[in-house]
Design a protein around this motif. Sequence first.
Motif, PDB file in Angstrom:
ATOM      1  N   UNK A  59      -2.836  -8.771   9.158  1.00  0.00           N
ATOM      2  CA  UNK A  59      -4.074  -8.194   9.674  1.00  0.00           C
ATOM      3  C   UNK A  59      -5.293  -9.053   9.350  1.00  0.00           C
ATOM      4  N   UNK A  60      -5.330  -9.627   8.149  1.00  0.00           N
ATOM      5  CA  UNK A  60      -6.458 -10.479   7.735  1.00  0.00           C
ATOM      6  C   UNK A  60      -5.968 -11.403   6.636  1.00  0.00           C
ATOM      7  N   UNK A  61      -5.452 -12.565   7.028  1.00  0.00           N
ATOM      8  CA  UNK A  61      -4.825 -13.474   6.080  1.00  0.00           C
ATOM      9  C   UNK A  61      -5.804 -13.968   5.020  1.00  0.00           C
ATOM     10  N   UNK A  62      -7.034 -14.265   5.425  1.00  0.00           N
ATOM     11  CA  UNK A  62      -8.033 -14.775   4.472  1.00  0.00           C
ATOM     12  C   UNK A  62      -8.313 -13.750   3.384  1.00  0.00           C
ATOM     13  N   UNK A  63      -8.548 -12.514   3.795  1.00  0.00           N
ATOM     14  CA  UNK A  63      -8.823 -11.451   2.823  1.00  0.00           C
ATOM     15  C   UNK A  63      -7.621 -11.232   1.913  1.00  0.00           C
ATOM     16  N   UNK A  64      -6.413 -11.196   2.485  1.00  0.00           N
ATOM     17  CA  UNK A  64      -5.211 -10.909   1.700  1.00  0.00           C
ATOM     18  C   UNK A  64      -4.939 -12.015   0.688  1.00  0.00           C
ATOM     19  N   UNK A  65      -5.138 -13.269   1.066  1.00  0.00           N
ATOM     20  CA  UNK A  65      -4.912 -14.377   0.129  1.00  0.00           C
ATOM     21  C   UNK A  65      -5.915 -14.316  -1.019  1.00  0.00           C
ATOM     22  N   UNK A  66      -7.162 -14.010  -0.694  1.00  0.00           N
ATOM     23  CA  UNK A  66      -8.181 -13.894  -1.734  1.00  0.00           C
ATOM     24  C   UNK A  66      -7.867 -12.724  -2.662  1.00  0.00           C
ATOM     25  N   UNK A  67      -7.401 -11.618  -2.094  1.00  0.00           N
ATOM     26  CA  UNK A  67      -7.042 -10.472  -2.917  1.00  0.00           C
ATOM     27  C   UNK A  67      -5.877 -10.818  -3.838  1.00  0.00           C
ATOM     28  N   UNK A  68      -4.920 -11.581  -3.329  1.00  0.00           N
ATOM     29  CA  UNK A  68      -3.799 -12.000  -4.169  1.00  0.00           C
ATOM     30  C   UNK A  68      -4.262 -12.812  -5.369  1.00  0.00           C
ATOM     31  N   UNK A  69      -5.231 -13.701  -5.141  1.00  0.00           N
ATOM     32  CA  UNK A  69      -5.760 -14.504  -6.257  1.00  0.00           C
ATOM     33  C   UNK A  69      -6.519 -13.622  -7.253  1.00  0.00           C
ATOM     34  N   UNK A  70      -7.239 -12.645  -6.736  1.00  0.00           N
ATOM     35  CA  UNK A  70      -7.969 -11.728  -7.618  1.00  0.00           C
ATOM     36  C   UNK A  70      -7.007 -10.930  -8.487  1.00  0.00           C
ATOM     37  N   UNK A  71      -5.941 -10.433  -7.884  1.00  0.00           N
ATOM     38  CA  UNK A  71      -4.960  -9.643  -8.633  1.00  0.00           C
ATOM     39  C   UNK A  71      -4.307 -10.469  -9.740  1.00  0.00           C
ATOM     40  N   UNK A  72      -4.129 -11.757  -9.473  1.00  0.00           N
ATOM     41  CA  UNK A  72      -3.474 -12.623 -10.466  1.00  0.00           C
ATOM     42  C   UNK A  72      -4.317 -12.799 -11.718  1.00  0.00           C
ATOM     43  N   UNK A  73      -5.614 -12.564 -11.632  1.00  0.00           N
ATOM     44  CA  UNK A  73      -6.500 -12.774 -12.787  1.00  0.00           C
ATOM     45  C   UNK A  73      -6.834 -11.475 -13.525  1.00  0.00           C
ATOM     46  N   UNK A  74      -6.318 -10.326 -13.041  1.00  0.00           N
ATOM     47  CA  UNK A  74      -6.669  -9.048 -13.656  1.00  0.00           C
ATOM     48  C   UNK A  74      -6.015  -8.878 -15.019  1.00  0.00           C
ATOM     49  N   UNK A  75      -6.725  -8.174 -15.893  1.00  0.00           N
ATOM     50  CA  UNK A  75      -6.162  -7.770 -17.179  1.00  0.00           C
ATOM     51  C   UNK A  75      -5.988  -6.255 -17.164  1.00  0.00           C
ATOM     52  N   UNK A  76      -5.262  -5.723 -18.119  1.00  0.00           N
ATOM     53  CA  UNK A  76      -5.037  -4.279 -18.173  1.00  0.00           C
ATOM     54  C   UNK A  76      -6.355  -3.514 -18.271  1.00  0.00           C
ATOM     55  N   UNK A  77      -7.342  -4.118 -18.916  1.00  0.00           N
ATOM     56  CA  UNK A  77      -8.631  -3.458 -19.079  1.00  0.00           C
ATOM     57  C   UNK A  77      -9.389  -3.354 -17.762  1.00  0.00           C
ATOM     58  N   UNK A  78      -9.031  -4.176 -16.784  1.00  0.00           N
ATOM     59  CA  UNK A  78      -9.724  -4.170 -15.489  1.00  0.00           C
ATOM     60  C   UNK A  78      -9.232  -3.077 -14.551  1.00  0.00           C
ATOM     61  N   UNK A  79      -8.068  -2.496 -14.849  1.00  0.00           N
ATOM     62  CA  UNK A  79      -7.410  -1.614 -13.883  1.00  0.00           C
ATOM     63  C   UNK A  79      -8.279  -0.433 -13.455  1.00  0.00           C
ATOM     64  N   UNK A  80      -8.830   0.289 -14.406  1.00  0.00           N
ATOM     65  CA  UNK A  80      -9.554   1.525 -14.085  1.00  0.00           C
ATOM     66  C   UNK A  80     -10.740   1.285 -13.150  1.00  0.00           C
ATOM     67  N   UNK A  81     -11.459   0.205 -13.359  1.00  0.00           N
ATOM     68  CA  UNK A  81     -12.633  -0.076 -12.521  1.00  0.00           C
ATOM     69  C   UNK A  81     -12.245  -0.739 -11.203  1.00  0.00           C
ATOM     70  N   UNK A  82     -11.128  -1.467 -11.192  1.00  0.00           N
ATOM     71  CA  UNK A  82     -10.716  -2.220 -10.007  1.00  0.00           C
ATOM     72  C   UNK A  82      -9.967  -1.361  -8.987  1.00  0.00           C
ATOM     73  N   UNK A  83      -9.149  -0.437  -9.459  1.00  0.00           N
ATOM     74  CA  UNK A  83      -8.237   0.298  -8.576  1.00  0.00           C
ATOM     75  C   UNK A  83      -8.921   1.061  -7.450  1.00  0.00           C
ATOM     76  N   UNK A  84     -10.012   1.803  -7.670  1.00  0.00           N
ATOM     77  CA  UNK A  84     -10.616   2.558  -6.564  1.00  0.00           C
ATOM     78  C   UNK A  84     -11.113   1.663  -5.424  1.00  0.00           C
TER      79      UNK A  84
END
Length: 321
Positions: free
Chosen positions: A202-227
């Motif tokens: 649907x949107x390759x550019x957005x999905x690739x960027x999201x994949x890179x963002x997810x790779x850098x997340x820590x457990x502490x980021x989950x609550x603020x990132x998930x919504x």
Amino acid sequence: MEHHPVVLTEKIAIGISMCAMGCPVRYNGKAIDVLTVLGRERQDFIWCPVCPECLAGLGVTRDPIHLTSGCGDDVWTGEAGIRNRGGKVVTEAVIEGCKDSLKALQRCNTKAFVYMDGSPSCGVYRTTLKNTRRGNPPGVFGSLLLKEGYFLIPSSDLQSPLKWWDWRRRLLAFHWFANLQLSGLQELYDAWYRLKFLCQELDNTWAREMGRTLATLSKEDFASFEPEFRLQVLNLLRRPSTPAKITNSLWKHYSHYRKSRGKRVEEINSPDFKRNVTTIAKELLKMERTAVEDDFLFGASPVIYRDQRRLEAIEKRKTEE
């Protein structure tokens, strides 16, 4: 770890403009049944038909209505109104009809709606069918459904096997992910793995960027990132794909299936093979059936509906083999 398809066994409730379900409730007493072309597949959903104009008490037949001084959004803020052909103001009546229609959809537990575009009430991108004019979209009810976050499907797209397949697979993914409880990063990663191939289509550019963002997340980021992550994915799943993207995605995932399982599905063709949208839709449905029967994640359609009896029949065949 190999991921498996998500198979839903509970029917999803879908709202629909009553006149699009064959009910003769348009202003002129006419209707169109867009569900007939779905054949047996219409039984895979629970349909909840509503008509804001009928619930407004305008009756059938009636003078057609039109928006004045703005769009449906403006009606809700009091900056626009609704009149019928005779000049009578029916704003408050239509507002109440829209509210009652929404309540009916909520009682049916719907979050998706098949709308009749061109209607001043249910229309989303058109509020008139005169020539090529769009009117003043969205309509009054369409505006309300947009604000409520509904997954909105134009009724005309049910007439195309390929467009309907695209809407259905995205609706199933939307429904699954909207109701999925996530309690930590691992569950978020697992959900993303199932959805990422569809998001890339649907949107390759957005999905690739999201994949890179997810790779850098820590457990502490989950609550603020998930919504925000959930909101962005759900918004993307509302966006239609194209025949070219769909056929390329089909071939990509079928090629992976052949390589990983060592099996072929003879009906599926490469993207450069010339065929019509009906044939492409049949190939996609065949790949979905293969995915369920072989417990394979078909990334183009990661969430599939099968009623419990059909699943049990598949398991019985596997046992007998």
